[in-house]
Design a protein around this motif. Sequence first.
Motif, PDB file in Angstrom:
ATOM      1  N   PRO A  51       4.541  69.774  52.397  1.00  0.00           N
ATOM      2  CA  PRO A  51       4.733  69.811  50.939  1.00  0.00           C
ATOM      3  C   PRO A  51       3.647  69.059  50.179  1.00  0.00           C
ATOM      4  CG  PRO A  51       6.513  68.584  52.001  1.00  0.00           C
ATOM      5  CD  PRO A  51       5.724  69.224  53.077  1.00  0.00           C
ATOM      6  N   LYS A 248       9.373  55.086  40.043  1.00  0.00           N
ATOM      7  CA  LYS A 248      10.018  56.330  40.460  1.00  0.00           C
ATOM      8  C   LYS A 248      11.313  56.588  39.699  1.00  0.00           C
ATOM      9  CE  LYS A 248       8.338  55.680  45.170  1.00  0.00           C
ATOM     10  NZ  LYS A 248       8.832  55.209  46.469  1.00  0.00           N
ATOM     11  N   PHE A 277      11.907  73.211  37.648  1.00  0.00           N
ATOM     12  CA  PHE A 277      13.204  73.831  37.861  1.00  0.00           C
ATOM     13  C   PHE A 277      13.850  74.382  36.601  1.00  0.00           C
ATOM     14  CE2 PHE A 277      12.521  70.925  41.370  1.00  0.00           C
ATOM     15  CZ  PHE A 277      12.756  71.764  42.451  1.00  0.00           C
TER      16      PHE A 277
ATOM     17  N   PRO B 140       5.588  59.135  47.629  1.00  0.00           N
ATOM     18  CA  PRO B 140       6.961  59.043  47.158  1.00  0.00           C
ATOM     19  C   PRO B 140       7.657  60.401  47.283  1.00  0.00           C
ATOM     20  CG  PRO B 140       5.377  58.746  45.358  1.00  0.00           C
ATOM     21  CD  PRO B 140       4.626  59.217  46.548  1.00  0.00           C
ATOM     22  N   PRO B 141       8.831  60.435  47.914  1.00  0.00           N
ATOM     23  CA  PRO B 141       9.535  61.716  48.082  1.00  0.00           C
ATOM     24  C   PRO B 141       9.765  62.415  46.740  1.00  0.00           C
ATOM     25  CG  PRO B 141      10.727  59.911  49.164  1.00  0.00           C
ATOM     26  CD  PRO B 141       9.588  59.300  48.441  1.00  0.00           C
ATOM     27  N   GLN B 142       9.859  61.628  45.673  1.00  0.00           N
ATOM     28  CA  GLN B 142      10.144  62.209  44.354  1.00  0.00           C
ATOM     29  C   GLN B 142       9.079  63.192  43.899  1.00  0.00           C
ATOM     30  OE1 GLN B 142      10.588  59.090  45.205  1.00  0.00           O
ATOM     31  NE2 GLN B 142      12.409  58.224  44.239  1.00  0.00           N
ATOM     32  N   VAL B 143       7.811  62.976  44.304  1.00  0.00           N
ATOM     33  CA  VAL B 143       6.777  63.890  43.822  1.00  0.00           C
ATOM     34  C   VAL B 143       6.713  65.142  44.687  1.00  0.00           C
ATOM     35  CG1 VAL B 143       5.418  61.936  42.970  1.00  0.00           C
ATOM     36  CG2 VAL B 143       4.796  62.994  45.133  1.00  0.00           C
ATOM     37  N   LEU B 144       7.521  65.183  45.761  1.00  0.00           N
ATOM     38  CA  LEU B 144       7.470  66.350  46.634  1.00  0.00           C
ATOM     39  C   LEU B 144       8.581  67.350  46.344  1.00  0.00           C
ATOM     40  CD1 LEU B 144       6.690  64.670  50.078  1.00  0.00           C
ATOM     41  CD2 LEU B 144       5.096  65.699  48.471  1.00  0.00           C
ATOM     42  N   ILE B 145       9.442  67.051  45.354  1.00  0.00           N
ATOM     43  CA  ILE B 145      10.629  67.892  45.180  1.00  0.00           C
ATOM     44  C   ILE B 145      10.291  69.365  44.978  1.00  0.00           C
ATOM     45  CG2 ILE B 145      12.305  66.167  44.429  1.00  0.00           C
ATOM     46  CD1 ILE B 145      11.571  66.834  41.540  1.00  0.00           C
ATOM     47  N   VAL B 146       9.245  69.649  44.210  1.00  0.00           N
ATOM     48  CA  VAL B 146       8.959  71.051  43.890  1.00  0.00           C
ATOM     49  C   VAL B 146       8.468  71.827  45.121  1.00  0.00           C
ATOM     50  CG1 VAL B 146       7.572  72.583  42.466  1.00  0.00           C
ATOM     51  CG2 VAL B 146       8.569  70.534  41.450  1.00  0.00           C
ATOM     52  N   PRO B 147       7.391  71.369  45.804  1.00  0.00           N
ATOM     53  CA  PRO B 147       6.976  72.111  47.005  1.00  0.00           C
ATOM     54  C   PRO B 147       8.015  72.091  48.114  1.00  0.00           C
ATOM     55  CG  PRO B 147       5.670  70.115  46.726  1.00  0.00           C
ATOM     56  CD  PRO B 147       6.449  70.289  45.478  1.00  0.00           C
ATOM     57  N   LEU B 148       8.763  70.993  48.210  1.00  0.00           N
ATOM     58  CA  LEU B 148       9.782  70.915  49.251  1.00  0.00           C
ATOM     59  C   LEU B 148      10.890  71.932  48.996  1.00  0.00           C
ATOM     60  CD1 LEU B 148      10.078  69.232  51.774  1.00  0.00           C
ATOM     61  CD2 LEU B 148      11.317  67.523  50.475  1.00  0.00           C
ATOM     62  N   PHE B 149      11.246  72.112  47.743  1.00  0.00           N
ATOM     63  CA  PHE B 149      12.279  73.100  47.425  1.00  0.00           C
ATOM     64  C   PHE B 149      11.795  74.512  47.749  1.00  0.00           C
ATOM     65  CE2 PHE B 149      14.465  76.101  44.620  1.00  0.00           C
ATOM     66  CZ  PHE B 149      15.779  75.827  44.966  1.00  0.00           C
ATOM     67  N   GLN B 150      10.520  74.770  47.417  1.00  0.00           N
ATOM     68  CA  GLN B 150       9.942  76.073  47.779  1.00  0.00           C
ATOM     69  C   GLN B 150      10.023  76.301  49.281  1.00  0.00           C
ATOM     70  OE1 GLN B 150       5.916  75.771  46.151  1.00  0.00           O
ATOM     71  NE2 GLN B 150       6.195  77.885  45.467  1.00  0.00           N
ATOM     72  N   GLU B 151       9.662  75.259  50.046  1.00  0.00           N
ATOM     73  CA  GLU B 151       9.686  75.352  51.492  1.00  0.00           C
ATOM     74  C   GLU B 151      11.105  75.643  51.978  1.00  0.00           C
ATOM     75  OE1 GLU B 151       7.969  71.881  53.279  1.00  0.00           O
ATOM     76  OE2 GLU B 151       8.481  72.520  55.297  1.00  0.00           O
ATOM     77  N   MET B 152      12.090  74.958  51.396  1.00  0.00           N
ATOM     78  CA  MET B 152      13.480  75.144  51.801  1.00  0.00           C
ATOM     79  C   MET B 152      13.965  76.554  51.466  1.00  0.00           C
ATOM     80  SD  MET B 152      14.529  72.646  53.389  1.00  0.00           S
ATOM     81  CE  MET B 152      13.953  71.020  53.779  1.00  0.00           C
ATOM     82  N   LEU B 155      12.600  78.677  54.157  1.00  0.00           N
ATOM     83  CA  LEU B 155      13.273  78.501  55.440  1.00  0.00           C
ATOM     84  C   LEU B 155      14.744  78.910  55.367  1.00  0.00           C
ATOM     85  CD1 LEU B 155      11.847  74.973  56.402  1.00  0.00           C
ATOM     86  CD2 LEU B 155      11.276  77.137  57.501  1.00  0.00           C
ATOM     87  N   ILE B 236      18.721  68.630  43.985  1.00  0.00           N
ATOM     88  CA  ILE B 236      17.787  69.744  43.903  1.00  0.00           C
ATOM     89  C   ILE B 236      18.199  70.856  44.876  1.00  0.00           C
ATOM     90  CG2 ILE B 236      15.377  70.443  44.342  1.00  0.00           C
ATOM     91  CD1 ILE B 236      15.200  68.637  42.102  1.00  0.00           C
TER      92      ILE B 236
END
Lengths: 314, 297
Positions: A51, A248, A277, B140-152, B155, B236
Motif C-alpha cells: 500500500p 495522527k 471515501f 503511520p497506518p493512517q496514511v495507508l487507509i486508501v490504498p489498503l482499502f483498494q487492496e482489500m 482481495l 473503513i
Amino acid sequence: MAVQTPTRTGTTEPQPTRQPPRNGPPWTEKWGGLFFVAPFGVLFAFFLLWPTFSGLWNSFFNTSLAGVQQEFLGLANWREMFGDPAVWDSLQNTLVFTAMSTPPLVIIALVMALLANRKGLLGWFLRFSYFAPFVMPATVVTLIWVWIYQPGFGLVNGLLTAGGSAEIDWLNTENRAMLAVVITTVWWTVGFNFLLYLAALQGIPDQVYEAAAIDGASGRQQLFRITLPLMSRTTGLIVVLQLVASLKIFDQIYLMTDGGPNYATRPIIQYIYENGFTSYRIGYASAISYMFFLVIVIVSIAQFRLFGGRKEAN
Amino acid sequence: MATLTLSSRASRASRFSRGSGPVQPRFTFAKVAITVGSVLLALLWLVPLLWAIDTSLKPEPETTQTPITWLPGAPTIDAYRNVLDQGSILRWFLNSTIVACLVTTLTLVVSTLAAYGFSRTTFPGRRVLFGILIAGILVPPQVLIVPLFQEMTGLGLVDTYWGIVLPQVVAPVMVFVLKKFFDGVSRDYEDAARVDGATRLRIVWSVMVPMSRPVLGAVAIFTFIGAWNNFLWPFIVTTDPAMMTIPVGLANVQGSYGLRYAQIMASAVLGGLPLLVVFALFQRQVVRGVGDAGIKG
C-alpha cells in the motif's frame, strides 16, 4: 565451486566436539533464519510495503475508488494539493491540535506518575483512576464526552448554569470546539504516558534517595535534583511518541465534531478520508497522504535528532 | 573511616525505609496535601465515567432534567435491557473478541519468530531487511487507509474478519522491542539447548518465550487493547453492521437511539467495561510490563 560442499562437510566432521552440533545440512544454517522472518515479512510486504508504494503510484493517476478509469496525470494531483486551501487549513488544525495537546499530555502524565508511585491500596486506586480511560475505545470516550458537553443538561453546562454563568455550546462554537476535543483527548490518552513515566520512576533505585536523604536533601531537593533530571530521557521519548501520536488525530474529532463547526476542527486525516471515501478521489487522497507522511517523517527524524541523540550513542 | 560509618548508616536507613520512592519524614503537611491532591485528581479523572454510569441508570425523562441531578431518583436498568434487546451490541462484542484475539495471537507468533530471526540467525540480506523493518515503524497506518482499502477490495476481504485483522498484525515496532530484548538474553541457554539437540524452532518455544514472558505479556496486553479499541481501520473496512466491532458499531448508536441518553450511556458503559475489568484485574502486570518491555528507553 560445486566441489565445495563435500569438502566442507569433510572438514567439519573430524573436528573435536567443542562446538554445539549443527542442526541439519549447512544450507539451513545459512538460509534457515529467513524462515523465522518470512511470516512477518510476507504480511509486512502485503499490508505495509505494497500500500505504501501503490499509494505513491496512485498519486500520479486519476483513480476512482472502483479503480475503473486510470488516467495518468503526472504531477497534477500534487500541484492541485499545493493550491488547495482545505489541505492547509486541515493541516493547520492538526498542528494546532498537536501543539495544544502535547504539553498537558506530558506534564500531567509526569505529575500523575509522581503522585501514584506508591504502594498499597491507595497506589492501586490512583493508578487505576489515571489509566482507566486509556483502555476504552474512542467511540465510548466520545459518546460520554459529547453527553458531558451537551448544551442544556450536560454536566459541564449544568455546572456552569448552576454557578450562574452562561452556558457554552462547546462542540458547535468555532473557537471552543478544538479546546473541547483537546480536553477529551488529555483525559483519554494521558494514561499511556503516565505508565511510561511510572515505569521510569520505578526504575530509579531506592539507594539513590536514601543516599540523598542521608546527605540531608529535602523532599523538594530530591524531586528537583534527582527525580526530574533522571526523568529527562524518558521525557524526550514521551515527547517524540506524543507528537507523532497527536499528529495522527482523527477518531475523536471525527466522532465529536465531524470536523466542524465550519471545518474549524477538521484534521488532515479526515480530509484524506473524505477525498478517498466520500469524493472517491483516490489519486488526490494519495497525494495528500504522502505529503502528510513526509511531515510525520520529518517531525520524527527531527525529534530523534533532538532527544534521541544520547540513546543512539550508547 | 568516614565511608564506613556512612555505609552502615545507609544500610540501616534502607532497612527501615518502606517501599520505593523518595525518603521523606512522615506526616508532614506537604505529604498530606500531596495525598489529598492525588485523590482529588483521581476523582476528577473518574467523574466522566461515573457520570456515564449515573446517566445510564436513570429513567429516560430524568436524563434531560434541569437542574441536573447527581443520583438517579429511581434507578433502573431499563436502558441496559433495551440496548441488549436490540441485539447488535452482542454481535459487536463477539466480533471485537474474535478480532482482538486473532490480532494478538498472530502478532505474538509472527513477531516473536521474526525477532528471533533478526536477533539470533544470520542469513544473506538480514541487515537490509531489518533496515526496511525499522523504516516501516515510521509509516503511520493512517496514511495507508486508501490504498489498503483498494487492496482489500481486490482481495475480496472487505467485510471479513481477515480484512480487519491482517493489516493490524503488521507491527514492526513490536518486532523491534522483542528483538532488543532477545539480544539481551544470554546465548548460554540456547547453546545448552542445542547440545541437547533442540531445533531452533524448539529453542524459540522452550528457551526464548519462557525467558521473555514479561515482555511478551506487555506486547500482548498493548496489542489487545489496541486491536479492541482500533476505530479507523475497522470503520473503513466494514460496511455490514453484522461485521462491525464495538468501536465502529457504537459510532452509529447516537443516530439510531435518537436522543435517548440513558441508552446511549448504557451502550457506552457496556462498550468500555470489558477492558476496564481486565485492567483492574491485571494492573500489576500492565504496569510492570511497560517497564520490562524497555519502552521507557
